[in-house]
Design an enzyme around this catalytic site. Structure first.
Site, PDB file in Angstrom:
ATOM      1  N   GLU A 120       0.838  -1.214   0.000  1.00 58.18           N
ATOM      2  CA  GLU A 120       0.000   0.000   0.000  1.00 58.18           C
ATOM      3  C   GLU A 120       0.864   1.253   0.000  1.00 58.18           C
ATOM      4  O   GLU A 120       0.537   2.247  -0.652  1.00 58.18           O
ATOM      5  CB  GLU A 120      -0.958  -0.001   1.194  1.00 58.18           C
ATOM      6  CG  GLU A 120      -1.965  -1.135   1.219  1.00 58.18           C
ATOM      7  CD  GLU A 120      -2.725  -1.340  -0.079  1.00 58.18           C
ATOM      8  OE1 GLU A 120      -2.914  -0.381  -0.847  1.00 58.18           O
ATOM      9  OE2 GLU A 120      -3.130  -2.499  -0.328  1.00 58.18           O
ATOM     10  N   HIS A 143       1.979   2.507  -3.359  1.00 63.12           N
ATOM     11  CA  HIS A 143       1.017   3.319  -4.114  1.00 63.12           C
ATOM     12  C   HIS A 143       1.244   4.817  -3.868  1.00 63.12           C
ATOM     13  O   HIS A 143       0.974   5.636  -4.737  1.00 63.12           O
ATOM     14  CB  HIS A 143      -0.420   2.979  -3.698  1.00 63.12           C
ATOM     15  CG  HIS A 143      -0.958   1.708  -4.291  1.00 63.12           C
ATOM     16  ND1 HIS A 143      -1.175   1.539  -5.641  1.00 63.12           N
ATOM     17  CD2 HIS A 143      -1.356   0.550  -3.710  1.00 63.12           C
ATOM     18  CE1 HIS A 143      -1.682   0.328  -5.864  1.00 63.12           C
ATOM     19  NE2 HIS A 143      -1.793  -0.301  -4.709  1.00 63.12           N
TER      20      HIS A 143
HETATM   21 NI    NI Z   1      -2.575  -2.213  -4.572  1.00 65.20          NI
END
Ligand code: NI
Length: 168
Positions: free
Chosen positions: A139, A142
């Site tokens: 995450e 990102h």
């Molecule tokens: Ni993802």
């Protein structure tokens, strides 16, 4: 409160770097709710990052507590997260709501320590291992405009098309 549209690869916006959160007011809390709603609506539903719904702020949410035999910190709302230590390396399979048709093998640290702000702007320290550590690293990528596709060792050997299940 809303399930928001998820940007999908190869949308160029997914390559954008996100900026730190500085305002902890009502807009942030409503965005955090949208992120959780959108994460829970997706298949898998273990993590999401704000840029995936077109909000380019450094926010990642991870919750692996629904998986069996998986050490976890419960729901982690990570605002402006910074990993401080990395330990070990392990290859593992990852999927992503922004790459719905594929999974891939990626090398990640097995254990990490990180700090992040909570929704009230207070600093929290976390230790994560195994699948949760992997999800946090995924995450957080990102937030820097990276997808798991950017971390495959080999596109030939480490990328897998998802099976499509026909409704019966
Ligand atoms: Ni993802």
């Amino acid at each position: 409160m809303a399930v928001r549209e998820v940007l999908k690869y190869p949308d160029e916006h997914l390559k954008q770097s996100s900026r730190p959160v500085s305002d902890f007011g009502a807009d942030l809390h409503s965005l955090l709710q949208d992120l959780q709603d959108t994460m829970q609506a997706g298949p898998g539903g273990v993590g999401i990052a704000a840029p995936q719904i077109g909000e380019f702020l450094r926010i990642a949410i991870v919750d692996v507590s629904g998986r069996k035999n998986t050490p976890n910190n419960g729901l982690m709302i990570l605002i402006n997260p910074e990993i401080q230590t990395w330990d070990g390396m392990k290859i593992g399979r990852e999927g992503c709501m922004s790459v719905p048709d594929f999974t891939g093998n990626v090398i990640r640290a097995e254990e990490i320590e990180l700090i992040a702000l909570n929704p009230e702007g207070e600093e929290i320290k976390y230790q994560c291992q195994g699948f949760e550590a992997r999800a946090v690293q995924h995450e957080m990528d990102h937030l820097d405009g990276l997808l798991f596709l950017d971390r495959l060792v080999s596109r030939q050997k480490d990328l897998f098309r998802r099976k499509v299940y026909q409704p019966s």
